[in-house]
Design a protein around this motif. Structure first.
Motif, PDB file in Angstrom:
ATOM      1  N   ASP A  22      13.850   7.757  -3.920  1.00 36.93           N
ATOM      2  CA  ASP A  22      14.533   7.895  -2.698  1.00 36.93           C
ATOM      3  C   ASP A  22      14.383   9.161  -2.002  1.00 36.93           C
ATOM      4  O   ASP A  22      15.278   9.568  -1.318  1.00 36.93           O
ATOM      5  N   SER A  23      13.188   9.740  -2.160  1.00 37.62           N
ATOM      6  CA  SER A  23      12.833  11.031  -1.347  1.00 37.62           C
ATOM      7  C   SER A  23      12.197  10.882  -0.125  1.00 37.62           C
ATOM      8  O   SER A  23      12.858  10.332   0.898  1.00 37.62           O
ATOM      9  N   ILE A  24      11.033  11.284   0.033  1.00 33.54           N
ATOM     10  CA  ILE A  24      10.409  11.736   1.221  1.00 33.54           C
ATOM     11  C   ILE A  24       9.917  10.563   2.475  1.00 33.54           C
ATOM     12  O   ILE A  24       9.398  10.790   3.592  1.00 33.54           O
ATOM     13  N   ASP A  25       9.813   9.363   1.804  1.00 26.57           N
ATOM     14  CA  ASP A  25       9.288   8.353   2.790  1.00 26.57           C
ATOM     15  C   ASP A  25      10.322   8.193   4.083  1.00 26.57           C
ATOM     16  O   ASP A  25      11.407   7.878   3.582  1.00 26.57           O
ATOM     17  N   GLU A  26      10.041   7.543   5.270  1.00 22.99           N
ATOM     18  CA  GLU A  26      10.729   7.415   6.170  1.00 22.99           C
ATOM     19  C   GLU A  26      11.701   5.993   5.975  1.00 22.99           C
ATOM     20  O   GLU A  26      12.658   5.727   6.521  1.00 22.99           O
ATOM     21  N   HIS A  27      11.144   5.186   4.956  1.00 25.40           N
ATOM     22  CA  HIS A  27      11.603   3.938   4.823  1.00 25.40           C
ATOM     23  C   HIS A  27      12.997   4.132   4.016  1.00 25.40           C
ATOM     24  O   HIS A  27      13.866   3.487   3.798  1.00 25.40           O
ATOM     25  N   SER A  28      13.032   5.411   3.162  1.00 27.31           N
ATOM     26  CA  SER A  28      14.321   5.636   2.185  1.00 27.31           C
ATOM     27  C   SER A  28      15.575   5.805   3.112  1.00 27.31           C
ATOM     28  O   SER A  28      16.672   5.463   2.530  1.00 27.31           O
ATOM     29  N   ASN A  29      15.446   6.016   4.523  1.00 27.15           N
ATOM     30  CA  ASN A  29      16.891   5.820   5.162  1.00 27.15           C
ATOM     31  C   ASN A  29      17.294   4.159   5.426  1.00 27.15           C
ATOM     32  O   ASN A  29      18.498   4.317   5.801  1.00 27.15           O
ATOM     33  N   LYS A  30      16.445   3.454   5.196  1.00 26.53           N
ATOM     34  CA  LYS A  30      17.052   2.006   5.390  1.00 26.53           C
ATOM     35  C   LYS A  30      18.266   1.752   4.152  1.00 26.53           C
ATOM     36  O   LYS A  30      17.988   2.081   3.057  1.00 26.53           O
ATOM     37  N   ALA A  41       0.984  -1.149  -0.167  1.00 23.25           N
ATOM     38  CA  ALA A  41      -0.118  -0.024   0.099  1.00 23.25           C
ATOM     39  C   ALA A  41       0.900   1.155   0.165  1.00 23.25           C
ATOM     40  O   ALA A  41       0.647   2.238  -0.763  1.00 23.25           O
ATOM     41  N   THR A  42       2.107   1.201   0.715  1.00 20.97           N
ATOM     42  CA  THR A  42       2.799   2.223   0.920  1.00 20.97           C
ATOM     43  C   THR A  42       3.430   2.393  -0.303  1.00 20.97           C
ATOM     44  O   THR A  42       3.738   3.602  -0.928  1.00 20.97           O
ATOM     45  N   ALA A  43       4.034   1.701  -0.943  1.00 23.46           N
ATOM     46  CA  ALA A  43       4.754   1.519  -2.236  1.00 23.46           C
ATOM     47  C   ALA A  43       3.751   2.149  -3.315  1.00 23.46           C
ATOM     48  O   ALA A  43       4.105   2.950  -4.006  1.00 23.46           O
ATOM     49  N   THR A  44       2.620   1.500  -3.513  1.00 22.86           N
ATOM     50  CA  THR A  44       1.589   1.753  -4.456  1.00 22.86           C
ATOM     51  C   THR A  44       1.309   3.404  -4.152  1.00 22.86           C
ATOM     52  O   THR A  44       1.520   4.123  -5.300  1.00 22.86           O
ATOM     53  N   ALA A  45       1.086   3.886  -3.178  1.00 19.67           N
ATOM     54  CA  ALA A  45       0.561   5.347  -3.072  1.00 19.67           C
ATOM     55  C   ALA A  45       1.905   6.250  -3.268  1.00 19.67           C
ATOM     56  O   ALA A  45       1.868   7.116  -3.998  1.00 19.67           O
ATOM     57  N   HIS A  46       2.946   5.773  -2.827  1.00 16.95           N
ATOM     58  CA  HIS A  46       4.330   6.466  -3.232  1.00 16.95           C
ATOM     59  C   HIS A  46       4.482   6.904  -4.737  1.00 16.95           C
ATOM     60  O   HIS A  46       4.756   7.637  -5.532  1.00 16.95           O
ATOM     61  N   LEU A  47       4.409   5.713  -5.421  1.00 20.66           N
ATOM     62  CA  LEU A  47       4.671   5.554  -6.841  1.00 20.66           C
ATOM     63  C   LEU A  47       3.487   6.417  -7.643  1.00 20.66           C
ATOM     64  O   LEU A  47       3.868   6.854  -8.406  1.00 20.66           O
ATOM     65  N   ALA A  48       2.183   6.336  -7.138  1.00 28.49           N
ATOM     66  CA  ALA A  48       1.269   6.955  -7.655  1.00 28.49           C
ATOM     67  C   ALA A  48       1.367   8.564  -7.687  1.00 28.49           C
ATOM     68  O   ALA A  48       0.655   9.234  -8.666  1.00 28.49           O
ATOM     69  N   ARG A  49       2.175   8.898  -6.734  1.00 27.40           N
ATOM     70  CA  ARG A  49       2.320  10.399  -6.460  1.00 27.40           C
ATOM     71  C   ARG A  49       3.453  10.819  -7.677  1.00 27.40           C
ATOM     72  O   ARG A  49       3.668  11.913  -7.760  1.00 27.40           O
ATOM     73  N   GLY A  50       4.218   9.779  -8.041  1.00 26.84           N
ATOM     74  CA  GLY A  50       5.098  10.227  -9.066  1.00 26.84           C
ATOM     75  C   GLY A  50       6.299  10.861  -8.309  1.00 26.84           C
ATOM     76  O   GLY A  50       7.191  11.404  -8.969  1.00 26.84           O
TER      77      GLY A  50
END
Length: 93
Positions: free
Chosen positions: A83-91, A70-79
């Motif tokens: 590697d930007s805004i999501d808190e997971h990007s620091n992993k 769900a998070t990935a789909t929402a993030h990709l739908a925003r275009g």
């Protein structure tokens, strides 16, 4: 004539240096130490012949950022760049 990149190719190119092959693109898989450059991209799908990672753009983003579908789909739908805004990007990869 330059070929347009697919959404998956754009995502992968943010973290992996890709080379053009006869059947698609190739690079070093970020999900394990990959000296053989076993990651291939073809027809909007990725597959690593070393570790077996595979899927589409959503699978790539989920795996790279440790996110759920769900998070990935929402993030990709925003275009938004992968590697930007999501808190997971620091992993780490």
């Amino acid at each position: 004539m330059a070929q347009a990149q697919s959404p998956l190719e754009k995502l992968v190119a943010e973290t992996v240096e890709l080379q053009t092959t006869q059947s698609g693109l190739r690079g070093a898989c970020p999900f394990h130490p990959d000296a053989t450059r076993g990651l291939y991209i073809h027809n909007g799908r990725f597959h690593c012949f070393s570790c077996g990672a595979n899927g589409d753009a959503i699978d790539w983003w989920m795996r790279l950022h440790g996110a759920d579908e769900a998070t990935a789909t929402a993030h990709l739908a925003r275009g938004t760049p992968g590697d930007s805004i999501d808190e997971h990007s620091n992993k780490p990869c």
